[in-house]
Design a protein around this motif. Structure first.
Motif, PDB file in Angstrom:
ATOM      1  N   SER A 118       0.862  -1.186   0.000  1.00  0.00           N
ATOM      2  CA  SER A 118       0.000   0.000   0.000  1.00  0.00           C
ATOM      3  C   SER A 118       0.898   1.235   0.000  1.00  0.00           C
ATOM      4  O   SER A 118       2.094   1.143   0.271  1.00  0.00           O
ATOM      5  CB  SER A 118      -0.929   0.009   1.219  1.00  0.00           C
ATOM      6  N   LEU A 119       0.323   2.393  -0.299  1.00  0.00           N
ATOM      7  CA  LEU A 119       1.104   3.624  -0.434  1.00  0.00           C
ATOM      8  C   LEU A 119       0.654   4.664   0.591  1.00  0.00           C
ATOM      9  O   LEU A 119      -0.547   4.897   0.778  1.00  0.00           O
ATOM     10  CB  LEU A 119       0.932   4.196  -1.844  1.00  0.00           C
ATOM     11  N   VAL A 120       1.633   5.268   1.252  1.00  0.00           N
ATOM     12  CA  VAL A 120       1.350   6.345   2.200  1.00  0.00           C
ATOM     13  C   VAL A 120       1.679   7.685   1.528  1.00  0.00           C
ATOM     14  O   VAL A 120       2.751   7.842   0.928  1.00  0.00           O
ATOM     15  CB  VAL A 120       2.192   6.184   3.488  1.00  0.00           C
ATOM     16  N   ARG A 121       0.737   8.648   1.630  1.00  0.00           N
ATOM     17  CA  ARG A 121       0.937   9.971   1.029  1.00  0.00           C
ATOM     18  C   ARG A 121       0.966  11.041   2.125  1.00  0.00           C
ATOM     19  O   ARG A 121       0.452  10.834   3.235  1.00  0.00           O
ATOM     20  CB  ARG A 121      -0.181  10.287   0.033  1.00  0.00           C
ATOM     21  N   ASP A 122       1.558  12.188   1.808  1.00  0.00           N
ATOM     22  CA  ASP A 122       1.576  13.290   2.771  1.00  0.00           C
ATOM     23  C   ASP A 122       0.273  14.079   2.675  1.00  0.00           C
ATOM     24  O   ASP A 122      -0.638  13.721   1.921  1.00  0.00           O
ATOM     25  CB  ASP A 122       2.796  14.186   2.551  1.00  0.00           C
ATOM     26  N   ASP A 123       0.195  15.182   3.435  1.00  0.00           N
ATOM     27  CA  ASP A 123      -1.036  15.975   3.454  1.00  0.00           C
ATOM     28  C   ASP A 123      -1.364  16.573   2.094  1.00  0.00           C
ATOM     29  O   ASP A 123      -2.524  16.893   1.807  1.00  0.00           O
ATOM     30  CB  ASP A 123      -0.910  17.099   4.496  1.00  0.00           C
ATOM     31  N   HIS A 125      -0.989  14.931  -0.602  1.00  0.00           N
ATOM     32  CA  HIS A 125      -1.249  13.753  -1.434  1.00  0.00           C
ATOM     33  C   HIS A 125      -0.064  13.356  -2.314  1.00  0.00           C
ATOM     34  O   HIS A 125      -0.235  12.708  -3.350  1.00  0.00           O
ATOM     35  CB  HIS A 125      -2.492  13.961  -2.312  1.00  0.00           C
ATOM     36  N   GLN A 126       1.121  13.771  -1.900  1.00  0.00           N
ATOM     37  CA  GLN A 126       2.325  13.340  -2.609  1.00  0.00           C
ATOM     38  C   GLN A 126       2.827  12.016  -2.008  1.00  0.00           C
ATOM     39  O   GLN A 126       2.760  11.816  -0.792  1.00  0.00           O
ATOM     40  CB  GLN A 126       3.426  14.405  -2.502  1.00  0.00           C
ATOM     41  N   PRO A 127       3.328  11.106  -2.847  1.00  0.00           N
ATOM     42  CA  PRO A 127       3.784   9.804  -2.343  1.00  0.00           C
ATOM     43  C   PRO A 127       4.958   9.954  -1.370  1.00  0.00           C
ATOM     44  O   PRO A 127       5.922  10.676  -1.658  1.00  0.00           O
ATOM     45  CB  PRO A 127       4.236   9.082  -3.611  1.00  0.00           C
TER      46      PRO A 127
END
Length: 383
Positions: A118-123, A125-127
């Motif tokens: 799965s992918l975590v993004r910052d506030d 929405h950048q990877p």
């Protein structure tokens, strides 16, 4: 009484220490102590953080993994599918993906793994990084492949046995009808002659049934490992086979560089010796005046080796890849056979942890060479 027990149980629950789900080290601790492999991976594929389970799976230390990317240890046949999923995650087309893939262990061996990403993004929405869960499923894959192989083998076995049984049975049915007709007509000489002609078919059928039973015994019967004197097995086998046709015209010699006992399964080991010596006798080239058989034993650092050499008919190069397959016959004019002998020997060798091979000497004459391998030094006892 029941209420009292429930009350005490609740007290214990309420008095249990509370877990701070907001603790900043919560994720790190969960990751480090996870029983399955967990890793944080940058969008470019480099490893950012790995737990001990990942290191155990692929054989690399954390420092070694952090110096490379996941592409480096991914099998090339699985890499494109993995990268396609990664692109879909980055494009926000999917939220997670699962796949089975192969990693190269540090030792060079292949590891099958079940991968969940799965992918975590910052506030904004950048990877930021991928969270990868990696489970070692190598043992399950090998078991599945072994079961599938066994299923295919049994299906082929059933088909070939049915095919080989049908022909002589049909022939015998026809012959018996002919005999019955001759008897009705009172022509006993023709009836007797027809019965005698059917003996070959009956013998072939009997040999096939015996071969099928032998295959079943190899697969189903367990056997304890015992000390086996190699030279005794060879000499007893030669004596038992001395009745075979053209045995006396052969120059048979033994060369035991290894003289001693093996801790092995006696019946299966004897079958390997018997089959290769009997084949060398059966398929000798009677047009040669100097037909010979050489039985050689020796050991390397980690292996015991048995070789049975001959200058007989040999096996044509186009058939050698089928040498240990079931129902393969290479010299029907020399001997009809069932085509199960070498197949059964292969099964016995597998159960012994051994390996069989065929080679042709520089002279080009037929020579069967059996390498009985994977017997380490502790299993070999010198006397």
């Amino acid at each position: 009484m029941v209420k009292k027990i429930i009350s005490k149980f609740r007290e214990r629950i309420l008095s249990a220490p509370q877990v701070d789900l907001g603790h900043k080290d919560m994720f790190r601790l969960a990751m480090e102590h996870s029983a399955i492999g967990m890793a944080l991976i940058a969008p470019d594929g480099t490893w950012l953080k790995v737990n001990k389970a990942v290191c155990n799976i692929v054989g690399y230390s954390e420092r070694e993994l952090l110096a490379i990317d996941f592409q480096t240890i991914t099998h090339p046949d699985d890499l494109q599918a993995d990268l396609t999923f990664v692109k879909q995650l980055l494009a926000n087309d999917i939220q997670t993906y699962n796949m089975e893939k192969r990693y190269f262990h540090k030792s060079g061996s292949l590891i099958w793994a079940k991968l969940t990403v799965s992918l975590v993004r910052d506030d904004a929405h950048q990877p930021l990084y991928f969270i990868s869960q990696i489970q070692d499923i190598t043992a399950q894959k090998k078991s599945s492949e072994a079961l599938l192989s066994a299923k295919r083998e049994m299906e082929e076995f059933a088909y070939r046995v049915t095919h080989d049984l049908r022909s002589p049975l049909s022939s015998m049915d026809y012959v018996m009808n002919m005999v019955a007709e001759y008897i009705k007509k009172g022509d006993l000489p023709k009836a007797l002659k027809t019965l005698q002609a059917s003996q070959n078919g009956i013998a072939k059928l009997s040999e096939l049934v015996s071969g099928v039973l032998d295959v079943s015994k190899i697969k189903l019967q367990d056997e304890a490992s015992l000390p086996v004197d190699v030279s005794d097995v060879v000499y007893e086998t030669l004596d038992a086979l001395s009745h075979m046709e053209n045995f006396t015209r052969l120059d048979i010699k033994t060369q035991f560089e290894y003289i001693g006992t093996l801790q092995t399964k006696p019946n299966k080991f004897t079958q390997v010796v018997d089959n290769f010596i009997s084949n060398a006798i059966k398929y000798q080239d009677t047009s040669k005046a100097n037909s010979f058989i050489r039985v050689v034993t020796y050991k390397t650092k980690h292996e015991f080796v048995l070789e049975v050499q001959d200058n007989g008919l040999g096996v044509p190069s186009i058939h050698r890849d089928k040498l240990f397959q079931m129902f393969e016959r290479f010299h029907p004019k020399a001997s009809i056979g069932t085509g199960l002998g070498l197949y059964m020997v292969k099964k016995s060798a597998d159960l012994l942890g051994g390996h069989l091979s065929y080679s042709v000497p520089e002279s080009g004459d037929g020579s069967i060479s059996v390498s009985y391998t994977h017997l380490t030094l502790p299993t070999i006892y010198s006397v």
